[in-house]
Structures are given as structure tokens and as C-alpha cells.
Write a protein that holds these residues in place. Structure first.
Motif, PDB file in Angstrom:
ATOM      1  N   PRO A  38       4.434   3.565  11.060  1.00 20.99           N
ATOM      2  CA  PRO A  38       4.212   3.237   9.643  1.00 20.99           C
ATOM      3  C   PRO A  38       5.528   3.192   8.886  1.00 20.99           C
ATOM      4  O   PRO A  38       6.395   4.048   9.062  1.00 20.99           O
ATOM      5  CB  PRO A  38       3.329   4.398   9.156  1.00 20.99           C
ATOM      6  CG  PRO A  38       3.642   5.531  10.082  1.00 20.99           C
ATOM      7  CD  PRO A  38       3.949   4.909  11.412  1.00 20.99           C
ATOM      8  N   GLY A  39       5.679   2.162   8.048  1.00 24.89           N
ATOM      9  CA  GLY A  39       6.881   2.057   7.227  1.00 24.89           C
ATOM     10  C   GLY A  39       8.117   1.635   7.978  1.00 24.89           C
ATOM     11  O   GLY A  39       9.229   1.669   7.435  1.00 24.89           O
ATOM     12  N   ARG A  40       7.966   1.228   9.244  1.00 26.92           N
ATOM     13  CA  ARG A  40       9.140   0.893  10.052  1.00 26.92           C
ATOM     14  C   ARG A  40       9.159  -0.560  10.500  1.00 26.92           C
ATOM     15  O   ARG A  40      10.016  -0.963  11.273  1.00 26.92           O
ATOM     16  CB  ARG A  40       9.199   1.784  11.308  1.00 26.92           C
ATOM     17  CG  ARG A  40       9.199   3.280  11.050  1.00 26.92           C
ATOM     18  CD  ARG A  40      10.406   3.712  10.228  1.00 26.92           C
ATOM     19  NE  ARG A  40      10.652   5.145  10.345  1.00 26.92           N
ATOM     20  CZ  ARG A  40      10.046   6.077   9.620  1.00 26.92           C
ATOM     21  NH1 ARG A  40       9.125   5.708   8.732  1.00 26.92           N
ATOM     22  NH2 ARG A  40      10.351   7.347   9.764  1.00 26.92           N
ATOM     23  N   GLY A  41       8.219  -1.343  10.045  1.00 30.53           N
ATOM     24  CA  GLY A  41       8.182  -2.737  10.471  1.00 30.53           C
ATOM     25  C   GLY A  41       7.292  -3.545   9.559  1.00 30.53           C
ATOM     26  O   GLY A  41       6.499  -2.999   8.777  1.00 30.53           O
ATOM     27  N   SER A  42       7.414  -4.883   9.659  1.00 24.82           N
ATOM     28  CA  SER A  42       6.612  -5.759   8.799  1.00 24.82           C
ATOM     29  C   SER A  42       5.519  -6.480   9.576  1.00 24.82           C
ATOM     30  O   SER A  42       4.778  -7.277   8.997  1.00 24.82           O
ATOM     31  CB  SER A  42       7.524  -6.791   8.124  1.00 24.82           C
ATOM     32  OG  SER A  42       8.231  -7.548   9.105  1.00 24.82           O
ATOM     33  N   HIS A  43       5.420  -6.210  10.889  1.00 24.77           N
ATOM     34  CA  HIS A  43       4.353  -6.859  11.652  1.00 24.77           C
ATOM     35  C   HIS A  43       3.009  -6.216  11.308  1.00 24.77           C
ATOM     36  O   HIS A  43       2.939  -5.126  10.745  1.00 24.77           O
ATOM     37  CB  HIS A  43       4.629  -6.792  13.156  1.00 24.77           C
ATOM     38  CG  HIS A  43       4.824  -5.424  13.707  1.00 24.77           C
ATOM     39  ND1 HIS A  43       3.784  -4.589  14.024  1.00 24.77           N
ATOM     40  CD2 HIS A  43       5.965  -4.730  13.987  1.00 24.77           C
ATOM     41  CE1 HIS A  43       4.245  -3.462  14.500  1.00 24.77           C
ATOM     42  NE2 HIS A  43       5.577  -3.513  14.483  1.00 24.77           N
ATOM     43  N   ARG A  44       1.948  -6.874  11.659  1.00 24.47           N
ATOM     44  CA  ARG A  44       0.619  -6.502  11.146  1.00 24.47           C
ATOM     45  C   ARG A  44       0.191  -5.098  11.555  1.00 24.47           C
ATOM     46  O   ARG A  44      -0.444  -4.393  10.775  1.00 24.47           O
ATOM     47  CB  ARG A  44      -0.414  -7.542  11.593  1.00 24.47           C
ATOM     48  CG  ARG A  44      -0.728  -7.547  13.081  1.00 24.47           C
ATOM     49  CD  ARG A  44      -1.686  -8.663  13.444  1.00 24.47           C
ATOM     50  NE  ARG A  44      -1.039  -9.967  13.303  1.00 24.47           N
ATOM     51  CZ  ARG A  44      -1.650 -11.119  13.591  1.00 24.47           C
ATOM     52  NH1 ARG A  44      -2.905 -11.120  14.028  1.00 24.47           N
ATOM     53  NH2 ARG A  44      -1.010 -12.262  13.459  1.00 24.47           N
ATOM     54  N   MET A  45       0.548  -4.671  12.791  1.00 17.88           N
ATOM     55  CA  MET A  45       0.119  -3.339  13.203  1.00 17.88           C
ATOM     56  C   MET A  45       0.866  -2.253  12.430  1.00 17.88           C
ATOM     57  O   MET A  45       0.286  -1.235  12.060  1.00 17.88           O
ATOM     58  CB  MET A  45       0.304  -3.143  14.708  1.00 17.88           C
ATOM     59  CG  MET A  45      -0.353  -1.871  15.228  1.00 17.88           C
ATOM     60  SD  MET A  45      -0.175  -1.626  17.004  1.00 17.88           S
ATOM     61  CE  MET A  45      -1.272  -2.899  17.622  1.00 17.88           C
ATOM     62  N   ALA A  46       2.151  -2.473  12.154  1.00 16.47           N
ATOM     63  CA  ALA A  46       2.920  -1.513  11.368  1.00 16.47           C
ATOM     64  C   ALA A  46       2.398  -1.441   9.940  1.00 16.47           C
ATOM     65  O   ALA A  46       2.308  -0.365   9.337  1.00 16.47           O
ATOM     66  CB  ALA A  46       4.395  -1.891  11.375  1.00 16.47           C
ATOM     67  N   VAL A  47       2.042  -2.595   9.397  1.00 14.15           N
ATOM     68  CA  VAL A  47       1.500  -2.631   8.035  1.00 14.15           C
ATOM     69  C   VAL A  47       0.164  -1.896   7.976  1.00 14.15           C
ATOM     70  O   VAL A  47      -0.122  -1.145   7.039  1.00 14.15           O
ATOM     71  CB  VAL A  47       1.337  -4.092   7.558  1.00 14.15           C
ATOM     72  CG1 VAL A  47       0.555  -4.148   6.244  1.00 14.15           C
ATOM     73  CG2 VAL A  47       2.699  -4.748   7.388  1.00 14.15           C
ATOM     74  N   GLN A  48      -0.668  -2.093   8.999  1.00 14.87           N
ATOM     75  CA  GLN A  48      -1.959  -1.414   9.028  1.00 14.87           C
ATOM     76  C   GLN A  48      -1.786   0.091   9.167  1.00 14.87           C
ATOM     77  O   GLN A  48      -2.508   0.878   8.536  1.00 14.87           O
ATOM     78  CB  GLN A  48      -2.821  -1.942  10.177  1.00 14.87           C
ATOM     79  CG  GLN A  48      -4.200  -1.336  10.252  1.00 14.87           C
ATOM     80  CD  GLN A  48      -5.022  -1.512   8.986  1.00 14.87           C
ATOM     81  OE1 GLN A  48      -4.780  -2.444   8.197  1.00 14.87           O
ATOM     82  NE2 GLN A  48      -5.978  -0.616   8.754  1.00 14.87           N
ATOM     83  N   ALA A  49      -0.810   0.528   9.967  1.00 13.89           N
ATOM     84  CA  ALA A  49      -0.528   1.960  10.091  1.00 13.89           C
ATOM     85  C   ALA A  49      -0.104   2.532   8.740  1.00 13.89           C
ATOM     86  O   ALA A  49      -0.546   3.621   8.345  1.00 13.89           O
ATOM     87  CB  ALA A  49       0.559   2.191  11.137  1.00 13.89           C
ATOM     88  N   SER A  50       0.737   1.814   8.020  1.00 12.32           N
ATOM     89  CA  SER A  50       1.158   2.262   6.684  1.00 12.32           C
ATOM     90  C   SER A  50      -0.029   2.355   5.742  1.00 12.32           C
ATOM     91  O   SER A  50      -0.119   3.278   4.917  1.00 12.32           O
ATOM     92  CB  SER A  50       2.201   1.299   6.108  1.00 12.32           C
ATOM     93  OG  SER A  50       3.376   1.304   6.878  1.00 12.32           O
ATOM     94  N   ARG A  51      -0.951   1.415   5.876  1.00 11.86           N
ATOM     95  CA  ARG A  51      -2.134   1.405   5.014  1.00 11.86           C
ATOM     96  C   ARG A  51      -3.006   2.641   5.284  1.00 11.86           C
ATOM     97  O   ARG A  51      -3.523   3.266   4.354  1.00 11.86           O
ATOM     98  CB  ARG A  51      -2.929   0.119   5.246  1.00 11.86           C
ATOM     99  CG  ARG A  51      -4.095  -0.055   4.283  1.00 11.86           C
ATOM    100  CD  ARG A  51      -4.754  -1.414   4.449  1.00 11.86           C
ATOM    101  NE  ARG A  51      -3.856  -2.485   4.014  1.00 11.86           N
ATOM    102  CZ  ARG A  51      -3.427  -3.453   4.794  1.00 11.86           C
ATOM    103  NH1 ARG A  51      -3.782  -3.500   6.071  1.00 11.86           N
ATOM    104  NH2 ARG A  51      -2.625  -4.394   4.325  1.00 11.86           N
ATOM    105  N   VAL A  52      -3.144   2.995   6.562  1.00 11.09           N
ATOM    106  CA  VAL A  52      -3.921   4.185   6.922  1.00 11.09           C
ATOM    107  C   VAL A  52      -3.301   5.434   6.314  1.00 11.09           C
ATOM    108  O   VAL A  52      -3.996   6.291   5.754  1.00 11.09           O
ATOM    109  CB  VAL A  52      -4.004   4.324   8.461  1.00 11.09           C
ATOM    110  CG1 VAL A  52      -4.538   5.700   8.859  1.00 11.09           C
ATOM    111  CG2 VAL A  52      -4.880   3.227   9.041  1.00 11.09           C
ATOM    112  N   ILE A  53      -1.985   5.549   6.423  1.00 10.12           N
ATOM    113  CA  ILE A  53      -1.280   6.705   5.861  1.00 10.12           C
ATOM    114  C   ILE A  53      -1.519   6.794   4.360  1.00 10.12           C
ATOM    115  O   ILE A  53      -1.832   7.871   3.824  1.00 10.12           O
ATOM    116  CB  ILE A  53       0.232   6.606   6.153  1.00 10.12           C
ATOM    117  CG1 ILE A  53       0.514   6.598   7.662  1.00 10.12           C
ATOM    118  CG2 ILE A  53       0.979   7.733   5.455  1.00 10.12           C
ATOM    119  CD1 ILE A  53       0.211   7.876   8.367  1.00 10.12           C
ATOM    120  N   PHE A  54      -1.395   5.664   3.673  1.00 10.83           N
ATOM    121  CA  PHE A  54      -1.522   5.700   2.212  1.00 10.83           C
ATOM    122  C   PHE A  54      -2.958   5.981   1.788  1.00 10.83           C
ATOM    123  O   PHE A  54      -3.184   6.684   0.791  1.00 10.83           O
ATOM    124  CB  PHE A  54      -1.036   4.388   1.593  1.00 10.83           C
ATOM    125  CG  PHE A  54      -0.971   4.446   0.085  1.00 10.83           C
ATOM    126  CD1 PHE A  54      -0.088   5.295  -0.557  1.00 10.83           C
ATOM    127  CD2 PHE A  54      -1.821   3.659  -0.681  1.00 10.83           C
ATOM    128  CE1 PHE A  54      -0.042   5.370  -1.946  1.00 10.83           C
ATOM    129  CE2 PHE A  54      -1.781   3.724  -2.073  1.00 10.83           C
ATOM    130  CZ  PHE A  54      -0.882   4.586  -2.706  1.00 10.83           C
TER     131      PHE A  54
END
Length: 388
Positions: A38-54
């Protein structure tokens, strides 16, 4: 896989179990589909991980009435959160007030700071039920008092401290308040604004019903802590120093995305069930346990008496029986899981008068049943007869 025998689980003060099905599903889903950084990339899986965290951060903010979710920093557990709060805030020569029912997660960092930074510490005594007097706290305040720390509920005695009153007193003297919510998050109503809490350390794996390895720290916007861990944050990577932006400043390294996903599902479960309903159920079960155990010859119950507010913890000692031995018998012969020993809180044992023996701790959770409680009472009655 070998089939395990059924267990009557009464160790929720350590870790809640079983976890709600949505928690298990959220962890599995994160492992399958959201395991990028999360927060370490702009690809879709990284974005989804960031969304889960938030989303989990938002759920916690709703539960604790935090205005800005980014004022909540994730940590591995309550101990890590308390260490960040204490070591990141207290300076050389400061005076800190704590209570005599604090966990070693508070006491040991304070003793370390006493030795290394010449920090002064006062442990305010508690009565036999674990309650701390507001007058005694007032008497402990000094001109250089910078922080007060209070255990919202004792992990040995189940005592609930008057956090709002303590916070009001601290505000009068310009002292910040850190609350250890290890035994209260998800069980007692917590409104950081209304209660005057400056920092709140909480676990994910107890009353919030999430996985182990999760927890966090609420930090009031006016407080700037020195981080005790430095490293990659995914933001301001070109800077040599840890960024000031929250929560990145306090979350160096890769977060536990699957665990935090599970925590988010646990928080949702608590919000839907409501804290008030969970407390009422656990309090009723606790009263049932106390009533049953009090009829056993030679038993002494610790903490607040029948009918008084307390969290779902019942600690006790039985005359002539070593707590560790009783815990072993309960596990091996009755399939009942409890905790025995000193529970990482030696000062609370001084208050309770059990420094020589330790105690047995049975603790209920939101999935505990009356049958579970009755099984413990029956087992203790039977064991006690062998020692008469």
C-alpha cells in the motif's frame, strides 16, 4: 490436519477467539487480491491495498470519534503504539504520572526512560479493587509533569478508570493524557474529543476482533511525536528525514495489509453490533461467573464487586492451589482455556495483594455463552474439593 478437541475459550483479554467470519474472509481476500504494497505503487493492486488500509482507518475513526482518520497510525500491537507515544513524546527531565495498575507495556518504557533520560515517574496507587483516586493523581502533579498515562481498564482486575475526569484534571495543568485501551477498545464507548484523550493506544486482536499483529495509536493533531522507527514511507522519498505528513511519519515500512483488512472487518462488526450491546452481554456473563465462583470455598475474587461496572475479566485465587496448576488442570482435564500468572502487571498485583501467588484470569468475549461460564464454575468447584 489433526482434529483438535473442542475448547471453552475464556482468554479473551489476551486475544479474542473465534474471529467473526467476515474477518476471516477479509484476510483471505486481501491475501488473494490486495497483497501489493500500500502506498508504494500506482498499479491497481497497490491502489486497492491502499484503499483497504484507508477504509480501516475510517472505521476506527468512526468508532473512536476521530475527526481526521490520518491521525490514526497503525502499529503491530498496543505495546508498539504505547512505545511510540511514550518514547516519542517524553523528553529528558520530564515528569510522567502513571497508575499502579499499568501493564508492563507502559511500565517498562517508563523505567527505560528513567534510566536513560533521567525521566521522573510517579505511579499513583490504586485501592484493592484497582480504582485510582482523582485526589491522588492531583497530588502527583509537578511543575515539570508533561504526560499522564492511564489504563482505561485493568487487564488483571477489570476496573474501569474515570478517564474523562482524569483528562479534565490534566487539561487544567497543561498535561497531555495517553490512554491504554487494550481492554476497552470495542467494549467501552470511546470518544477522544469528548473525553479529552490526547493519545489512544489500542489493539486490533482483542475487543476489535481482528487478527494478531494489528493495533494503532490515535495522536491529537497538536502533538508531534518523534518516530521510533525510520525508513520508507512511499511519500517524500527524496527527503533524508522522516516526513512530517500523517500517518506516514509513524508508519515506516510495509504495513500488514491482510491483518489490517481483517481489523477493518472486525471494526465493522463491532459498529454493527454496537459497543453498548457487547458490553451489556459481557457484563452479564461476568456477573454470572462471579456469582458462581463466589460460592466456592476458599476462593477470592479480585477487582470490583458484584453489580459494579467492569470489563469482562474475572481474576481469582483459590486458597492452597497454585494458579498455574489450576490453569493446567482446567486445560488438560476440562478443555477450558484461562490465563494464570502475573499478567504482565506486577504493580496491579501489589494493589490486589497477590504478589506472592499471581492469579487465574478468566475473561469473556462477545461469543462467550452462559454454558461456557457455567462449565468454568463447575470445574473450579470440582477442583477445589480435591484441595480441601
Amino acid at each position: 490436519m489433526e482434529q483438535q478437541p473442542p475448547v471453552i475459550y475464556l482468554d479473551h483479554a489476551a486475544t479474542s477467539w473465534p474471529k467473526p467470519q467476515p474477518v476471516i474472509e477479509a484476510v483471505q481476500h486481501a491475501l488473494l487480491y490486495e497483497s501489493a504494497n500500500p502506498g508504494r505503487g500506482s498499479h491497481r493492486m497497490a491502489v486497492q491495498a491502499s484503499r483497504v488500509i484507508f477504509q480501516t482507518r475510517k472505521g476506527l475513526a468512526k468508532l473512536f470519534q476521530v475527526k481526521n482518520p490520518n491521525d490514526i497510525a497503525f502499529a503491530a500491537n498496543t505495546t508498539a503504539a504505547l512505545n511510540l507515544a511514550i518514547k516519542g513524546f517524553v523528553d529528558s527531565g520530564d515528569h510522567v504520572i502513571a497508575t499502579a495498575v499499568e501493564h508492563n507495556a507502559v511500565r517498562r518504557p517508563l523505567e527505560y526512560l528513567k534510566r536513560v533520560l533521567n525521566v521522573q515517574v510517579t505511579y499513583v496507587e490504586a485501592d484493592a479493587e484497582g480504582k485510582v483516586s482523582l485526589d491522588h493523581i492531583r497530588e502527583a502533579i509537578r511543575p515539570n509533569t508533561r504526560l499522564a498515562i492511564v489504563n482505561h481498564s485493568s487487564n488483571l482486575l477489570g476496573t474501569i478508570q474515570p478517564v474523562e475526569e482524569i483528562a479534565a484534571l490534566m487539561r487544567q495543568h497543561g498535561v497531555k493524557l495517553l490512554v491504554d485501551a487494550a481492554q476497552s477498545a470495542g467494549l467501552l464507548p470511546i470518544d477522544v474529543e469528548a473525553m479529552g484523550i490526547d493519545m489512544l493506544a489500542f489493539p486490533g486482536h482483542k475487543g476489535l476482533l481482528g487478527p494478531q499483529g494489528t493495533g494503532g495509536l490515535y495522536i491529537h493533531p497538536s502533538i508531534r511525536l518523534e518516530p521510533h522507527m525510520h525508513g520508507g514511507t512511499g511519500s517524500q522519498s527524496e527527503a533524508p528525514e522522516q516526513p512530517d505528513v500523517r500517518p506516514d511519519r509513524y508508519e515506516a515500512g510495509t504495513l500488514n495489509t491482510p491483518g489490517i483488512a481483517g481489523l477493518g472487518a472486525g471494526v465493522t462488526y463491532v459498529l454493527e453490533e454496537t459497543v453498548a450491546a457487547i458490553y451489556e452481554k459481557e457484563w452479564t456473563l461476568t456477573q454470572r461467573m462471579m456469582e458462581g465462583l463466589s460460592a466456592v470455598n476458599g476462593i477470592r475474587l479480585l477487582g470490583p464487586g458484584l453489580g459494579k461496572p467492569r470489563t469482562g475479566i474475572v481474576s481469582f485465587v483459590l486458597k492452597g492451589v497454585d494458579p498455574s496448576e489450576m490453569s493446567f488442570i482446567l486445560d488438560q482435564h476440562y478443555g477450558i482455556a484461562v490465563r494464570a500468572g502475573f499478567h504482565c502487571t506486577p504493580l496491579a498485583h501489589e494493589s490486589a495483594g497477590t504478589t506472592g501467588t499471581g492469579a487465574i484470569r478468566a475473561s469473556v468475549g462477545c461469543f462467550t455463552t452462559e454454558a461456557d461460564v457455567d462449565a468454568l464454575v463447575t470445574a473450579v468447584q470440582e477442583i477445589s474439593k480435591h484441595y480441601e
